[in-house]
Design a protein around this motif. Structure first.
Motif, PDB file in Angstrom:
ATOM      1  N   ARG A 101      12.411 -11.924  -3.630  1.00 26.20           N
ATOM      2  CA  ARG A 101      13.118 -11.422  -4.796  1.00 26.20           C
ATOM      3  C   ARG A 101      14.303 -10.828  -4.547  1.00 26.20           C
ATOM      4  O   ARG A 101      14.788 -10.463  -5.544  1.00 26.20           O
ATOM      5  CB  ARG A 101      12.021 -10.848  -5.672  1.00 26.20           C
ATOM      6  N   GLY A 102      14.620 -10.290  -3.289  1.00 22.68           N
ATOM      7  CA  GLY A 102      15.541  -9.782  -3.009  1.00 22.68           C
ATOM      8  C   GLY A 102      15.530  -8.127  -3.545  1.00 22.68           C
ATOM      9  O   GLY A 102      16.440  -7.548  -3.990  1.00 22.68           O
ATOM     10  N   LEU A 103      14.278  -7.481  -3.277  1.00 23.83           N
ATOM     11  CA  LEU A 103      14.064  -6.285  -3.833  1.00 23.83           C
ATOM     12  C   LEU A 103      14.141  -5.379  -2.733  1.00 23.83           C
ATOM     13  O   LEU A 103      13.710  -5.608  -1.696  1.00 23.83           O
ATOM     14  CB  LEU A 103      12.742  -6.086  -4.522  1.00 23.83           C
ATOM     15  N   PRO A 104      14.477  -4.066  -2.981  1.00 23.66           N
ATOM     16  CA  PRO A 104      14.564  -2.800  -1.798  1.00 23.66           C
ATOM     17  C   PRO A 104      13.288  -2.529  -1.383  1.00 23.66           C
ATOM     18  O   PRO A 104      12.138  -2.697  -2.297  1.00 23.66           O
ATOM     19  CB  PRO A 104      15.511  -1.687  -2.564  1.00 23.66           C
ATOM     20  N   LYS A 105      13.118  -1.880  -0.216  1.00 27.41           N
ATOM     21  CA  LYS A 105      11.897  -1.468   0.016  1.00 27.41           C
ATOM     22  C   LYS A 105      11.441  -0.093  -0.406  1.00 27.41           C
ATOM     23  O   LYS A 105      12.440   0.915  -0.607  1.00 27.41           O
ATOM     24  CB  LYS A 105      11.981  -1.140   1.753  1.00 27.41           C
ATOM     25  N   PRO A 106      10.273   0.066  -0.986  1.00 27.02           N
ATOM     26  CA  PRO A 106       9.842   1.148  -1.740  1.00 27.02           C
ATOM     27  C   PRO A 106       9.709   2.499  -0.702  1.00 27.02           C
ATOM     28  O   PRO A 106       9.242   2.172   0.185  1.00 27.02           O
ATOM     29  CB  PRO A 106       8.662   0.921  -2.469  1.00 27.02           C
ATOM     30  N   LEU A 107       9.919   3.645  -1.262  1.00 29.27           N
ATOM     31  CA  LEU A 107       9.457   4.791  -0.391  1.00 29.27           C
ATOM     32  C   LEU A 107       8.555   5.598  -1.339  1.00 29.27           C
ATOM     33  O   LEU A 107       8.602   6.159  -2.223  1.00 29.27           O
ATOM     34  CB  LEU A 107      10.850   5.627  -0.189  1.00 29.27           C
ATOM     35  N   LEU A 108       7.104   5.309  -0.934  1.00 24.14           N
ATOM     36  CA  LEU A 108       6.075   5.609  -1.715  1.00 24.14           C
ATOM     37  C   LEU A 108       5.722   7.176  -1.516  1.00 24.14           C
ATOM     38  O   LEU A 108       4.645   7.629  -2.474  1.00 24.14           O
ATOM     39  CB  LEU A 108       4.977   4.793  -1.420  1.00 24.14           C
ATOM     40  N   PRO A 140      -3.114   6.246   4.224  1.00 25.33           N
ATOM     41  CA  PRO A 140      -2.574   5.841   5.678  1.00 25.33           C
ATOM     42  C   PRO A 140      -1.307   6.198   6.168  1.00 25.33           C
ATOM     43  O   PRO A 140      -0.251   6.349   5.301  1.00 25.33           O
ATOM     44  CB  PRO A 140      -2.736   4.325   5.552  1.00 25.33           C
ATOM     45  N   LYS A 141      -1.029   6.516   7.283  1.00 25.58           N
ATOM     46  CA  LYS A 141       0.277   7.085   7.869  1.00 25.58           C
ATOM     47  C   LYS A 141       1.025   5.677   8.415  1.00 25.58           C
ATOM     48  O   LYS A 141       2.156   5.957   8.821  1.00 25.58           O
ATOM     49  CB  LYS A 141       0.258   8.212   8.939  1.00 25.58           C
ATOM     50  N   PHE A 182       0.730  -1.275   0.015  1.00 21.00           N
ATOM     51  CA  PHE A 182      -0.110  -0.081  -0.004  1.00 21.00           C
ATOM     52  C   PHE A 182       0.819   1.345   0.005  1.00 21.00           C
ATOM     53  O   PHE A 182       2.169   1.126   0.293  1.00 21.00           O
ATOM     54  CB  PHE A 182      -1.141  -0.060   1.294  1.00 21.00           C
ATOM     55  N   THR A 183       0.258   2.318  -0.449  1.00 20.92           N
ATOM     56  CA  THR A 183       0.983   3.683  -0.569  1.00 20.92           C
ATOM     57  C   THR A 183       1.031   4.257   0.793  1.00 20.92           C
ATOM     58  O   THR A 183      -0.135   4.209   1.456  1.00 20.92           O
ATOM     59  CB  THR A 183       0.630   4.526  -1.711  1.00 20.92           C
ATOM     60  N   THR A 184       2.208   4.764   1.051  1.00 22.14           N
ATOM     61  CA  THR A 184       2.365   5.432   2.426  1.00 22.14           C
ATOM     62  C   THR A 184       2.268   6.762   2.643  1.00 22.14           C
ATOM     63  O   THR A 184       2.587   7.524   3.451  1.00 22.14           O
ATOM     64  CB  THR A 184       3.411   4.963   3.403  1.00 22.14           C
ATOM     65  N   GLY A 185       2.239   7.668   1.229  1.00 27.84           N
ATOM     66  CA  GLY A 185       2.523   9.125   1.169  1.00 27.84           C
ATOM     67  C   GLY A 185       0.984   9.684   0.730  1.00 27.84           C
ATOM     68  O   GLY A 185       0.100   9.121   0.532  1.00 27.84           O
ATOM     69  N   GLY A 186       0.865  11.083   0.985  1.00 34.05           N
ATOM     70  CA  GLY A 186      -0.187  11.681   0.549  1.00 34.05           C
ATOM     71  C   GLY A 186      -1.216  11.638   1.487  1.00 34.05           C
ATOM     72  O   GLY A 186      -0.998  11.506   2.701  1.00 34.05           O
ATOM     73  N   MET A 217      -0.621  -2.057  10.460  1.00 30.65           N
ATOM     74  CA  MET A 217      -1.825  -1.738   9.671  1.00 30.65           C
ATOM     75  C   MET A 217      -2.747  -2.970  10.475  1.00 30.65           C
ATOM     76  O   MET A 217      -3.951  -2.650  10.736  1.00 30.65           O
ATOM     77  CB  MET A 217      -1.797  -2.060   8.339  1.00 30.65           C
ATOM     78  N   LEU A 218      -2.350  -4.049  10.550  1.00 28.73           N
ATOM     79  CA  LEU A 218      -3.157  -5.307  11.194  1.00 28.73           C
ATOM     80  C   LEU A 218      -3.524  -4.889  12.615  1.00 28.73           C
ATOM     81  O   LEU A 218      -4.747  -5.349  13.113  1.00 28.73           O
ATOM     82  CB  LEU A 218      -2.567  -6.597  11.039  1.00 28.73           C
ATOM     83  N   PHE A 219      -2.682  -4.140  13.355  1.00 26.38           N
ATOM     84  CA  PHE A 219      -2.912  -3.663  14.777  1.00 26.38           C
ATOM     85  C   PHE A 219      -4.207  -2.721  14.660  1.00 26.38           C
ATOM     86  O   PHE A 219      -4.826  -2.909  15.614  1.00 26.38           O
ATOM     87  CB  PHE A 219      -1.640  -3.130  15.567  1.00 26.38           C
ATOM     88  N   GLY A 220      -4.084  -1.815  13.789  1.00 31.18           N
ATOM     89  CA  GLY A 220      -5.189  -0.828  13.361  1.00 31.18           C
ATOM     90  C   GLY A 220      -6.593  -1.691  13.171  1.00 31.18           C
ATOM     91  O   GLY A 220      -7.582  -1.331  13.793  1.00 31.18           O
TER      92      GLY A 220
END
Length: 166
Positions: free
Chosen positions: A152-159, A80-81, A73-77, A88-91
């Motif tokens: 897949r060894g991919l980096p974490k996105p900064l959305l 959700p923060k 999920f996107t974390t910007g804009g 998110m599962l805690f929420g």
């Protein structure tokens, strides 16, 4: 920066060759622009083949082409923060705890409740159900995406970061 006379000075950390000094401010990196152009070109080729990809900056600031299911999920804009699947599962858990509690309160029916108040409580109950479903959906999507990125060894996105494409 001033320091006390006679106090030992902290030695300057040498900057690795070819890498700009890390800073909280943006810096000009001509090599990054070339890397970004190469990623954009590769991204456009894969999209032309019909793959559903998104261009996103990683937490390191590099441009990367992700499949839609690798993002979560996107974390910007205005979204959700909360930035992690477990958060998110805690929420969602908080919403799902409130659903039966409010349901029991509605069924017990406090004395002297008006039809307007009852309608408001039913609306609040429906809102809690929708919120619980939404948070559960986002938490599961981020959990699956994180597992995919790790496999897949991919980096974490900064959305939330702007793309600033070349």
């Amino acid at each position: 920066m001033s320091h006390a006379p006679g106090a030992p000075r902290r030695p300057e950390q040498p900057n690795p060759p070819g890498r700009p000094r890390k800073s909280m401010f943006k810096y000009y990196d001509p090599e990054r622009i070339e890397r970004d152009k190469a990623v954009v070109l590769a991204h456009e080729l894969t999209v032309a083949r019909g793959e559903n990809r998104r261009l996103v900056r990683t937490t390191d600031g590099e441009l990367f082409s992700y499949l839609a299911e690798e993002i979560g999920f996107t974390t910007g804009g205005a979204g959700p923060k909360i930035t992690t699947g477990p958060g998110m599962l805690f929420g969602a858990t908080l919403f799902w705890i409130a659903v039966p509690a409010l349901g029991i309160f509605i069924l017990a029916g406090p004395p002297g409740i008006t039809p307007g108040e009852l309608a408001g409580l039913v609306f609040a109950e429906l809102f809690m159900i929708a919120g619980g479903w939404y948070f559960t959906h986002l938490g599961r999507a981020e959990h699956r995406a994180r597992k995919l990125r790790k496999a897949r060894g991919l980096p974490k996105p900064l959305l939330g970061a702007p793309l600033d494409l070349p």
